[in-house]
Write a protein that holds these residues in place. Structure first.
Motif, mmCIF file in Angstrom:
data_model
loop_
_atom_site.group_PDB
_atom_site.id
_atom_site.type_symbol
_atom_site.label_atom_id
_atom_site.label_comp_id
_atom_site.label_asym_id
_atom_site.label_seq_id
_atom_site.Cartn_x
_atom_site.Cartn_y
_atom_site.Cartn_z
ATOM 1 N N VAL A 59 62.668 12.288 61.328
ATOM 2 C CA VAL A 59 62.366 13.691 61.024
ATOM 3 C C VAL A 59 62.982 14.095 59.686
ATOM 4 O O VAL A 59 62.331 14.725 58.841
ATOM 5 N N LEU A 60 64.245 13.726 59.487
ATOM 6 C CA LEU A 60 64.922 14.068 58.237
ATOM 7 C C LEU A 60 64.232 13.420 57.038
ATOM 8 O O LEU A 60 64.137 14.021 55.964
ATOM 9 N N PHE A 61 63.753 12.193 57.223
ATOM 10 C CA PHE A 61 63.046 11.513 56.135
ATOM 11 C C PHE A 61 61.758 12.249 55.779
ATOM 12 O O PHE A 61 61.432 12.420 54.596
ATOM 13 N N ALA A 62 61.028 12.693 56.807
ATOM 14 C CA ALA A 62 59.799 13.447 56.554
ATOM 15 C C ALA A 62 60.104 14.752 55.833
ATOM 16 O O ALA A 62 59.408 15.130 54.884
ATOM 17 N N TRP A 63 61.143 15.441 56.254
ATOM 18 C CA TRP A 63 61.551 16.677 55.586
ATOM 19 C C TRP A 63 61.946 16.398 54.134
ATOM 20 O O TRP A 63 61.611 17.163 53.230
ATOM 21 N N LEU A 64 62.679 15.302 53.923
ATOM 22 C CA LEU A 64 63.125 14.947 52.575
ATOM 23 C C LEU A 64 61.932 14.698 51.651
ATOM 24 O O LEU A 64 61.902 15.172 50.513
ATOM 25 N N VAL A 65 60.935 13.976 52.147
ATOM 26 C CA VAL A 65 59.763 13.650 51.335
ATOM 27 C C VAL A 65 58.977 14.911 50.994
ATOM 28 O O VAL A 65 58.650 15.174 49.827
ATOM 29 N N LEU A 66 58.663 15.722 52.009
ATOM 30 C CA LEU A 66 57.831 16.897 51.787
ATOM 31 C C LEU A 66 58.541 17.936 50.929
ATOM 32 O O LEU A 66 57.921 18.628 50.121
ATOM 33 N N PHE A 67 59.845 18.057 51.097
ATOM 34 C CA PHE A 67 60.608 18.989 50.277
ATOM 35 C C PHE A 67 60.767 18.447 48.859
ATOM 36 O O PHE A 67 60.709 19.196 47.878
ATOM 37 N N GLY A 68 60.961 17.136 48.759
ATOM 38 C CA GLY A 68 61.180 16.526 47.448
ATOM 39 C C GLY A 68 59.955 16.529 46.566
ATOM 40 O O GLY A 68 60.077 16.584 45.333
ATOM 41 N N ILE A 69 58.765 16.484 47.160
ATOM 42 C CA ILE A 69 57.536 16.494 46.359
ATOM 43 C C ILE A 69 57.446 17.765 45.523
ATOM 44 O O ILE A 69 57.191 17.732 44.321
ATOM 45 N N SER A 70 57.672 18.913 46.178
ATOM 46 C CA SER A 70 57.590 20.178 45.454
ATOM 47 C C SER A 70 58.709 20.300 44.435
ATOM 48 O O SER A 70 58.504 20.827 43.333
ATOM 49 N N HIS A 71 59.895 19.808 44.771
ATOM 50 C CA HIS A 71 61.018 19.868 43.840
ATOM 51 C C HIS A 71 60.715 19.046 42.588
ATOM 52 O O HIS A 71 60.993 19.482 41.460
ATOM 53 N N ALA A 72 60.106 17.881 42.764
ATOM 54 C CA ALA A 72 59.776 17.035 41.618
ATOM 55 C C ALA A 72 58.710 17.681 40.741
ATOM 56 O O ALA A 72 58.733 17.533 39.513
ATOM 57 N N PHE A 73 57.780 18.421 41.349
ATOM 58 C CA PHE A 73 56.796 19.143 40.548
ATOM 59 C C PHE A 73 57.465 20.238 39.730
ATOM 60 O O PHE A 73 57.132 20.471 38.571
ATOM 61 N N ARG A 74 58.447 20.898 40.326
ATOM 62 C CA ARG A 74 59.096 22.008 39.634
ATOM 63 C C ARG A 74 59.845 21.536 38.400
ATOM 64 O O ARG A 74 59.874 22.223 37.377
ATOM 65 N N ILE A 75 60.459 20.357 38.486
ATOM 66 C CA ILE A 75 61.232 19.851 37.347
ATOM 67 C C ILE A 75 60.429 18.859 36.518
ATOM 68 O O ILE A 75 60.971 18.200 35.645
ATOM 69 N N ASN A 76 59.111 18.753 36.824
ATOM 70 C CA ASN A 76 58.224 17.877 36.059
ATOM 71 C C ASN A 76 58.740 16.437 36.052
ATOM 72 O O ASN A 76 58.858 15.802 35.003
ATOM 73 N N ALA A 77 59.062 15.921 37.236
ATOM 74 C CA ALA A 77 59.700 14.611 37.339
ATOM 75 C C ALA A 77 58.834 13.550 38.007
ATOM 76 O O ALA A 77 59.301 12.438 38.234
ATOM 77 N N HIS A 78 57.593 13.872 38.358
ATOM 78 C CA HIS A 78 56.740 12.859 38.966
ATOM 79 C C HIS A 78 56.352 11.805 37.924
ATOM 80 O O HIS A 78 56.025 12.129 36.780
ATOM 81 N N LEU A 79 56.402 10.554 38.336
ATOM 82 C CA LEU A 79 55.998 9.464 37.455
ATOM 83 C C LEU A 79 54.486 9.298 37.491
ATOM 84 O O LEU A 79 53.846 9.555 38.502
ATOM 85 N N GLY A 80 53.936 8.863 36.392
ATOM 86 C CA GLY A 80 52.494 8.646 36.343
ATOM 87 C C GLY A 80 52.119 7.742 35.202
ATOM 88 O O GLY A 80 52.936 7.401 34.340
ATOM 89 N N VAL A 81 50.865 7.350 35.158
ATOM 90 C CA VAL A 81 50.359 6.464 34.110
ATOM 91 C C VAL A 81 49.863 7.334 32.948
ATOM 92 O O VAL A 81 49.007 8.200 33.127
ATOM 93 N N ASP A 82 50.420 7.097 31.761
ATOM 94 C CA ASP A 82 50.046 7.899 30.598
ATOM 95 C C ASP A 82 49.377 7.051 29.509
ATOM 96 O O ASP A 82 49.375 7.417 28.340
ATOM 97 N N ALA A 83 48.813 5.922 29.916
ATOM 98 C CA ALA A 83 48.216 5.011 28.934
ATOM 99 C C ALA A 83 47.051 5.670 28.199
ATOM 100 O O ALA A 83 46.839 5.427 27.007
#
Length: 233
Positions: A59-83
């Motif tokens: 349960v804590l892992f699921a909460w961590l993932v779902l909460f962390g996704i939005s946090h990473a969007f807020r700080i512009n920290a998601h990794l992606g392909v920029d080729a």
């Protein structure tokens, strides 16, 4: 590489929100580590275990993932392909960033609807009608009596029993508590994607992601630089 600098809140409210999110993420991760460690010690030293420990960690892992996704969007920290975006002109890059941001907003909105429709019956509420967009509320089957498998009921949550469970006592923690992160996490995700999209429109940044190379992020956090002579910023 994509232009990116370590996120710095611009207001006192932004600073407070950033610190709060970081504390929540740290608490969730710390609780997972502690529970797992305690269960290992109990199992191999005392031949015992917390029977509900594994379920709580999941349960804590699921909460961590779902909460962390939005946090990473807020700080512009998601990794992606920029080729591709790195070989196009700046104006084209900005247009591509806006298009991708709007797609993310649409996707987050669909996730929000799906999350609410899934969660609502567990909280004794009604799901929405409409396949893509909410058009009203359906008469959903009440599933508020559903419980977790092994997590014990917390006494300070007994107020939920007369509110959503017709006064019946819960033997285990109700699933409505566990699944709460679904609508909350998706709502945060939607808000953060909208915030990031506004940032692209206003020119604060040009893409939603950082470079596909994680080294930049590591260097930003550690304050070090690559020793490789072939490395270029």
């Amino acid at each position: 590489m994509s232009t990116h600098s370590r996120h710095q809140p611009e207001t006192m409210l932004g600073e407070a929100i950033a610190r709060f999110e970081e504390v929540v993420i740290a608490v969730l991760l710390g609780a997972m580590v502690v529970l797992t460690f305690v269960n290992v010690v109990l199992r191999y030293v005392f031949n015992d275990s917390l029977i509900w420990g594994l379920e709580v960690v999941l349960v804590l892992f699921a909460w961590l993932v779902l909460f962390g996704i939005s946090h990473a969007f807020r700080i512009n920290a998601h990794l992606g392909v920029d080729a591709v975006v790195n070989i196009v002109p700046p104006k084209t890059k900005r247009v591509m960033g806006i298009i991708s941001a709007l797609c993310c907003v649409a996707y987050a909105a669909l996730l929000m609807k799906g999350a609410w429709d899934y969660y609502a019956p567990f909280a004794g509420l009604d799901a929405t009608t409409g396949r893509w967009f909410p058009t009203g509320f359906a008469d959903s089957r009440d599933q508020a009596w559903y419980e977790t498998d092994q997590i014990p009921m917390l006494d300070w949550l007994r107020w939920l029993e007369p509110l959503v469970n017709q006064g019946e006592s819960y033997e285990k923690l109700p699933r409505l508590v566990i699944y709460l992160i679904l609508p909350v996490g998706c709502l945060l995700l939607l808000l953060r994607v909208i915030e990031a999209t506004v940032g692209i429109f206003t020119g604060k940044h040009d893409v939603l992601i950082v470079s596909h190379e994680a080294e930049d992020q590591v260097d930003d956090l550690s304050g070090t630089h690559h020793d490789d002579p072939y490395y270029k910023d």
